[in-house]
Design a protein around this motif. Structure first.
Motif, PDB file in Angstrom:
ATOM      1  N   GLN A 221       1.917 -25.656  32.719  1.00  0.00           N
ATOM      2  CA  GLN A 221       1.651 -26.721  31.754  1.00  0.00           C
ATOM      3  C   GLN A 221       2.766 -27.760  31.692  1.00  0.00           C
ATOM      4  O   GLN A 221       2.547 -28.865  31.187  1.00  0.00           O
ATOM      5  CB  GLN A 221       1.403 -26.116  30.373  1.00  0.00           C
ATOM      6  CG  GLN A 221       0.129 -25.279  30.337  1.00  0.00           C
ATOM      7  CD  GLN A 221      -0.102 -24.606  28.999  1.00  0.00           C
ATOM      8  OE1 GLN A 221       0.344 -23.478  28.802  1.00  0.00           O
ATOM      9  NE2 GLN A 221      -0.780 -25.263  28.084  1.00  0.00           N
TER      10      GLN A 221
ATOM     11  N   HIS B 247       1.240 -16.379  32.982  1.00  0.00           N
ATOM     12  CA  HIS B 247       0.657 -17.188  31.901  1.00  0.00           C
ATOM     13  C   HIS B 247      -0.552 -17.944  32.474  1.00  0.00           C
ATOM     14  O   HIS B 247      -0.439 -19.109  32.867  1.00  0.00           O
ATOM     15  CB  HIS B 247       1.700 -18.140  31.311  1.00  0.00           C
ATOM     16  CG  HIS B 247       1.276 -18.751  30.004  1.00  0.00           C
ATOM     17  ND1 HIS B 247       2.040 -18.674  28.861  1.00  0.00           N
ATOM     18  CD2 HIS B 247       0.166 -19.441  29.652  1.00  0.00           C
ATOM     19  CE1 HIS B 247       1.413 -19.288  27.865  1.00  0.00           C
ATOM     20  NE2 HIS B 247       0.273 -19.778  28.323  1.00  0.00           N
TER      21      HIS B 247
ATOM     22  N   ASN C 175       0.454 -13.057  29.459  1.00  0.00           N
ATOM     23  CA  ASN C 175       0.135 -13.864  28.287  1.00  0.00           C
ATOM     24  C   ASN C 175      -1.335 -13.710  27.915  1.00  0.00           C
ATOM     25  O   ASN C 175      -2.223 -13.855  28.750  1.00  0.00           O
ATOM     26  CB  ASN C 175       0.405 -15.338  28.599  1.00  0.00           C
ATOM     27  CG  ASN C 175       0.093 -16.241  27.416  1.00  0.00           C
ATOM     28  OD1 ASN C 175       0.789 -16.200  26.396  1.00  0.00           O
ATOM     29  ND2 ASN C 175      -0.962 -17.034  27.533  1.00  0.00           N
ATOM     30  N   GLU C 176      -1.574 -13.443  26.650  1.00  0.00           N
ATOM     31  CA  GLU C 176      -2.940 -13.332  26.120  1.00  0.00           C
ATOM     32  C   GLU C 176      -3.821 -12.480  27.040  1.00  0.00           C
ATOM     33  O   GLU C 176      -4.820 -12.941  27.599  1.00  0.00           O
ATOM     34  CB  GLU C 176      -3.544 -14.708  25.861  1.00  0.00           C
ATOM     35  CG  GLU C 176      -2.755 -15.434  24.783  1.00  0.00           C
ATOM     36  CD  GLU C 176      -3.362 -16.736  24.291  1.00  0.00           C
ATOM     37  OE1 GLU C 176      -4.210 -17.295  24.998  1.00  0.00           O
ATOM     38  OE2 GLU C 176      -2.977 -17.188  23.205  1.00  0.00           O
TER      39      GLU C 176
ATOM     40  N   GLN D 194      -8.732 -20.126  21.297  1.00  0.00           N
ATOM     41  CA  GLN D 194      -7.383 -20.654  21.170  1.00  0.00           C
ATOM     42  C   GLN D 194      -6.836 -21.101  22.520  1.00  0.00           C
ATOM     43  O   GLN D 194      -5.757 -20.708  22.916  1.00  0.00           O
ATOM     44  CB  GLN D 194      -6.471 -19.587  20.548  1.00  0.00           C
ATOM     45  CG  GLN D 194      -6.888 -19.161  19.168  1.00  0.00           C
ATOM     46  CD  GLN D 194      -5.856 -18.299  18.443  1.00  0.00           C
ATOM     47  OE1 GLN D 194      -5.700 -18.428  17.254  1.00  0.00           O
ATOM     48  NE2 GLN D 194      -5.154 -17.435  19.129  1.00  0.00           N
TER      49      GLN D 194
ATOM     50  N   GLU E 258       3.479 -17.332  20.136  1.00  0.00           N
ATOM     51  CA  GLU E 258       2.877 -18.667  20.022  1.00  0.00           C
ATOM     52  C   GLU E 258       2.234 -18.846  18.660  1.00  0.00           C
ATOM     53  O   GLU E 258       1.612 -17.927  18.131  1.00  0.00           O
ATOM     54  CB  GLU E 258       1.790 -18.903  21.085  1.00  0.00           C
ATOM     55  CG  GLU E 258       2.310 -19.141  22.469  1.00  0.00           C
ATOM     56  CD  GLU E 258       1.202 -19.437  23.484  1.00  0.00           C
ATOM     57  OE1 GLU E 258       0.167 -20.025  23.100  1.00  0.00           O
ATOM     58  OE2 GLU E 258       1.394 -19.064  24.650  1.00  0.00           O
TER      59      GLU E 258
ATOM     60  N   GLU F 129      -2.776 -29.284  28.508  1.00  0.00           N
ATOM     61  CA  GLU F 129      -3.567 -28.289  27.770  1.00  0.00           C
ATOM     62  C   GLU F 129      -4.778 -27.879  28.618  1.00  0.00           C
ATOM     63  O   GLU F 129      -5.928 -28.120  28.277  1.00  0.00           O
ATOM     64  CB  GLU F 129      -3.954 -28.833  26.393  1.00  0.00           C
ATOM     65  CG  GLU F 129      -4.771 -27.894  25.515  1.00  0.00           C
ATOM     66  CD  GLU F 129      -4.166 -26.504  25.294  1.00  0.00           C
ATOM     67  OE1 GLU F 129      -2.931 -26.372  25.339  1.00  0.00           O
ATOM     68  OE2 GLU F 129      -4.953 -25.555  25.117  1.00  0.00           O
ATOM     69  N   TRP F 130      -4.498 -27.318  29.778  1.00  0.00           N
ATOM     70  CA  TRP F 130      -5.522 -26.733  30.642  1.00  0.00           C
ATOM     71  C   TRP F 130      -6.682 -27.712  30.854  1.00  0.00           C
ATOM     72  O   TRP F 130      -6.463 -28.854  31.181  1.00  0.00           O
ATOM     73  CB  TRP F 130      -5.956 -25.365  30.074  1.00  0.00           C
ATOM     74  CG  TRP F 130      -4.775 -24.481  29.806  1.00  0.00           C
ATOM     75  CD1 TRP F 130      -4.296 -24.078  28.595  1.00  0.00           C
ATOM     76  CD2 TRP F 130      -3.858 -23.929  30.788  1.00  0.00           C
ATOM     77  NE1 TRP F 130      -3.170 -23.298  28.765  1.00  0.00           N
ATOM     78  CE2 TRP F 130      -2.881 -23.190  30.086  1.00  0.00           C
ATOM     79  CE3 TRP F 130      -3.766 -23.965  32.190  1.00  0.00           C
ATOM     80  CZ2 TRP F 130      -1.845 -22.511  30.715  1.00  0.00           C
ATOM     81  CZ3 TRP F 130      -2.732 -23.294  32.817  1.00  0.00           C
ATOM     82  CH2 TRP F 130      -1.787 -22.574  32.089  1.00  0.00           C
TER      83      TRP F 130
HETATM   84  C1  BGC Z   1      -2.044 -20.436  25.467  1.00  0.00           C
HETATM   85  C2  BGC Z   1      -1.360 -21.735  25.780  1.00  0.00           C
HETATM   86  C3  BGC Z   1      -2.177 -22.883  25.214  1.00  0.00           C
HETATM   87  C4  BGC Z   1      -2.214 -22.722  23.719  1.00  0.00           C
HETATM   88  C5  BGC Z   1      -2.889 -23.838  22.969  1.00  0.00           C
HETATM   89  C6  BGC Z   1      -2.654 -20.361  24.100  1.00  0.00           C
HETATM   90  O1  BGC Z   1      -3.935 -19.868  24.284  1.00  0.00           O
HETATM   91  O2  BGC Z   1      -1.203 -19.354  25.725  1.00  0.00           O
HETATM   92  O3  BGC Z   1      -1.198 -21.835  27.163  1.00  0.00           O
HETATM   93  O4  BGC Z   1      -1.675 -24.110  25.602  1.00  0.00           O
HETATM   94  O5  BGC Z   1      -2.843 -21.517  23.375  1.00  0.00           O
HETATM   95  O6  BGC Z   1      -4.239 -23.889  23.197  1.00  0.00           O
END
Ligand code: BGC
Length: 428
Positions: A17, A111, A155-156, A187, A345, A390-391
């Motif tokens: 990112q 991540h 991550n997640e 999210q 986060e 943001e992806w």
């Molecule tokens: C992720 C981040 C993402 C953030 C905001 C999380 O799900 O780990 O990569 O940018 O949320 O959407």
């Protein structure tokens, strides 16, 4: 109330990112496809790869004492079994620089992005991924472990199941309008509407890039077997890291909503919480901490998940502005997971930094109350240090404590950066 001595107040980023030019990854490949679901490609991102010193200096200068960032598997192992020493040296330098600035580096090994070669082998539904991830984790720990005390493996790790649940709801609703609504229930930046439109073209493009019309990237809908596989990969990596660097505290991070029931919604809210968190408890046994990632709440009624209440303030991501969710999630997680918690986060996408400041004060008051009640929360890392990629939603979502003019790569710290710093102990 003051947070205890040694409490981490930090900010978080993820390699893809912010770094720029992560050319060996699955995301990069998807971003270049003619029918990509991405609003725009990541390109040079925030050029953090070259500007990390400036960024960490800004973080430390505002009083923050921790920086959570990820190392990029696709850089470190661009081809299966071929590790790139130059990239490892780069991350060594980042870790060293954190220490010089009095900042604790909290490193995430995975991540969302994976090397292209891993996805061509079957990705996050393929048995071989467990060993591939273990091997990468072991190598990375050998090379970087001396400078580290905290590592998040994945991550997640629950994101794939969340996406599977949304895909199911989506199929049920099966309407274009529903796609827009669905985006506000996860999210992470996803463009469901665009994905639906592109589906037939994407299959052919995926087949030519990944060798399959349905590549299993990390952020694909997960099967229950794939869900277990992700956690086997976490445990294999955890054990490998500990064998090489026994001093490192290892954990995984989970995306967790504050699942609230309206009358009649108790069952649905309970089931959502079980799926997001409780069914993972056996997998978390023996971890040194759990990374908690929360952005908002979700409401449930007798028919299942509900949209945000009428008139509620929404963030750029279409989900509700609700900073109290973090405290609720921390308390609830603690009921079942007695170990250390690290908020890895929590944040808000907004163009109005005053809303971020308000969000921070309310979220951190909740953290203070948890700590005051003896819940072992060891730190808080805000998402994100920088406005970043943001992806699928691209650069339009502004989560940063620091704005970035991408044309010049100029950094412009926001007031919220200082506000967050004021919670840290070393802030004079
Ligand atoms: C992720 C981040 C993402 C953030 C905001 C999380 O799900 O780990 O990569 O940018 O949320 O959407």
């Amino acid at each position: 109330m003051k947070l205890p001595e040694g409490f981490f107040i930090g900010a978080a980023t993820a390699a893809h990112q912010v770094e720029g030019n992560n050319i060996h990854s699955d995301y990069w490949a998807q971003e270049q496809m003619p029918h990509s679901s991405f609003a725009e490609p990541s390109g040079s991102a925030c050029d953090h790869y070259n500007r990390y010193e400036e960024d960490i200096r800004l973080l430390a200068g505002a009083g923050l004492n921790a920086y959570r960032f990820s190392v990029e598997w696709a850089r470190i192992e661009p081809e299966e079994g071929r590790f790139n020493e130059k990239e490892i040296d780069h991350y060594c330098a980042v870790i060293r620089f954190c220490r010089e600035q009095g900042v604790e580096p909290i490193v995430t090994l995975h991540h969302f992005t994976s090397p292209l070669w891993l996805i061509r082998k079957g990705g996050w539904e393929a048995e071989s991924t467990v060993e591939d991830f273990r091997h990468y984790a072991e190598y990375t720990a050998e090379k970087l472990g001396n400078g580290l005390r905290y590592v998040c493996t994945i991550n997640e790790a629950n994101m794939g199941l969340q996406l599977a649940a949304i895909a199911k709801r989506f199929r049920l609703m099966a309407r274009q309008a529903a796609a827009k609504q669905a985006e506000g229930t996860v999210q992470v930046g996803m463009n469901f509407e665009k994905m639906m439109e592109n589906m037939k073209f994407a299959a052919a493009e995926n087949a030519s890039v990944f060798g399959t019309p349905q590549p299993q990237i990390f952020v694909s809908s997960r099967t229950p077997e794939g869900d277990a596989l992700v956690f086997r990969a976490h445990r294999a990596a955890r054990d490998a890291i500990r064998a090489v660097c026994p001093w490192i505290r290892v954990g995984v991070t989970l995306s967790m909503h504050d699942c609230q029931a309206l009358p009649g919604g108790e069952r649905a809210a309970g089931a959502a919480w079980d799926e997001e968190f409780r069914h993972y408890l056996p997998w978390l046994e023996g971890d040194d901490f759990l990374g908690v990632q929360n952005y908002t709440r979700t409401l449930y009624g007798p028919e299942g998940q509900l949209p945000a209440p009428e008139g509620a303030e929404l963030t750029q991501m279409e989900y509700e502005f609700y900073p109290e969710a973090l405290e609720h999630v921390l308390r609830r997680v603690h009921e079942d997971f007695p170990g250390d918690l690290l908020v890895t986060e929590n944040g808000i996408a907004t163009s109005d930094d005053r809303r971020r400041v308000e969000f921070l004060h309310r979220a951190l008051s909740g953290v203070e109350r948890c700590v005051g009640d003896g819940i072992p929360v060891r730190g808080y890392c805000h998402w994100s240090l920088l406005d970043n990629f943001e992806w699928q939603k691209g650069y339009a979502m502004t989560f940063g404590l620091i704005a970035v003019d991408r044309a010049t790569q100029t950094r412009m710290p926001k007031e919220s950066l200082n506000v967050l710093g004021s919670y840290a102990e070393n802030k004079k």
